[in-house]
Design a protein around this motif. Sequence first.
Motif, short mmCIF file in Angstrom:
data_model
loop_
_atom_site.label_atom_id
_atom_site.label_comp_id
_atom_site.label_asym_id
_atom_site.label_seq_id
_atom_site.Cartn_x
_atom_site.Cartn_y
_atom_site.Cartn_z
N PRO A 197 1.09 -1.34 -0.23
CA PRO A 197 -0.25 0.24 -0.05
C PRO A 197 0.84 1.64 -0.70
CG PRO A 197 -0.07 -0.82 2.14
CD PRO A 197 0.63 -2.12 1.28
N TYR A 199 0.37 6.09 -0.69
CA TYR A 199 -0.32 7.03 -0.30
C TYR A 199 -1.09 7.41 -2.20
CZ TYR A 199 -1.45 12.14 0.01
OH TYR A 199 -2.46 13.31 0.12
N ASP A 200 -2.59 7.37 -1.68
CA ASP A 200 -3.11 7.03 -2.57
C ASP A 200 -3.55 8.87 -3.15
OD1 ASP A 200 -4.83 8.45 -0.77
OD2 ASP A 200 -6.62 7.54 -1.04
N PRO A 245 0.72 3.60 4.89
CA PRO A 245 0.68 3.88 6.34
C PRO A 245 1.09 3.01 7.02
CG PRO A 245 -1.20 2.42 4.76
CD PRO A 245 0.32 2.61 3.83
N THR A 419 -7.37 0.69 5.35
CA THR A 419 -6.90 0.92 4.66
C THR A 419 -6.82 0.28 3.13
OG1 THR A 419 -5.53 -1.32 4.80
CG2 THR A 419 -5.48 0.65 6.42
N ARG A 421 -8.39 2.08 0.96
CA ARG A 421 -8.28 2.92 -0.42
C ARG A 421 -6.75 3.32 -1.03
NH1 ARG A 421 -8.82 8.75 2.28
NH2 ARG A 421 -7.89 9.83 1.14
N TYR A 422 -6.01 3.00 -0.11
CA TYR A 422 -4.48 2.78 -0.04
C TYR A 422 -3.40 1.69 -0.90
CZ TYR A 422 -5.15 6.71 3.66
OH TYR A 422 -5.53 6.71 4.01
#
Length: 462
Positions: A197, A199-200, A245, A419, A421-422
Amino acid sequence: MLVIDHNKKIYEQLYEQIKKQILSGELKPGTRLQATRVLAQEYGISRNSVVAAYEQLLVEGFVRTVIGSGYYVEKIEIPYQPDKKTNSNAVETSKKIVEPKYNFRYGNLEYNCYQNRKWRKCLINSMNILSMNSSINYLLHNGSERLRRFVADFLLSSRAVKCNLEQIVITNGHQAAIDIICTLFDDMKYDFAIEDPGYDGCRVVFERHGFNAQPITVENNGISIDELHNKKHQIVYVTPSHQFPTGCILPIGKRLGIIDWAEKTDSYIIEDDYDSELRYNSHPIQSLQSLDGGNRVIYLGTFSKSLAPDLRIAYLVLPEKLLSTYNEKYKVSNSNVPTLIQEALAEYIESGEYENGLRAIRTFYKRKHDYILEHLKRDDIELLGTEAGLHFLMNINTNLNRTQIMQIMEKYGIGIYSTERYWILHEKCAENQILVGFSSIPSIDLEKAMISFNNALDEITR
């Protein structure tokens, strides 16, 4: 049928036209969109542009993905739109979003820099100085020379970053800095890779510029160097000092390894040092840029955590070999950060009050951080990334999925977040993992919040 104007941004045209077809009902729910390669070939456009348009539609909920199959139109309930002529006096209403009683959201800050008398004094002093100028002028595209000088000195002393004034660019926030980086590589010679994962907010900006984000696995000690070995001409985004994250730290062996890889493969590394000031039990980790010597690392920093996110001020340190490209692209541009803010910040740093403020912020958030961890000493959870920053991850020993976990938390007035979305590869996201941010929840509420938090965990792990 799509109409493409090659003089305008292709992905924006695709996105708007396909969205319009969905909203109008021309594309029915369940319809499979053309494969990205097929659409690109049919209209003679870049596949990256098609992917960027599809991904934006995915983010906004117009389509969904089916692994191995493609993109499909979602069923969307289009609200009734009354005739504007007959309802000109109608008042638009919207459902009010109800915030959780105890919101452990990541991002917002309880520490309010506007309550700092020294910072307010710097703002007033800068306004007084500007008021005496005979004229008000545009700042150059890279920002105030005075501020850049102090940023260079601060980075050298705190992060061992070596640079000259010309390499520093003051930007209107973190994503504006990412946007500038994208424009330096818009000839599509380079591909984009990012931690997964990761940072989107960075990923979305690159995708808007037509890049297709390639996921690189985050291992227990940071990004996988092995997965990079066979890739060339890459722009790879990393958060080595506090991976976002997961919170892990990239060890020295991997740091040297990724720099060596970048040099051998004509690649560049974006080092996002987003919260290096907030380490609670150790000194800041040595920056990649200091190890690289300024050849392959684009260093990115922000004042969002150390001052305030709404000031919208960040900075880039560009490698010297990218300066000619940057100066050519932005030679007729001006700085988009107000002179008042830049001059006030320069004074704040010069006076030594910025470093004083950092110490106060670390103390403030360490107190919250330690209190929360003390009240989460349980055998049925695992905490990750607790050594720094304003968030950590929690793995809960439960068979419930993320939706059920969040519903129970909500019942107890607790706002926590998945989490998912990441992740680019969503299927790798653990169902039992949540992100806990503690920067915005009021300190005065912590005692009651942690009681409710533990009551919720008791029910989840029952």
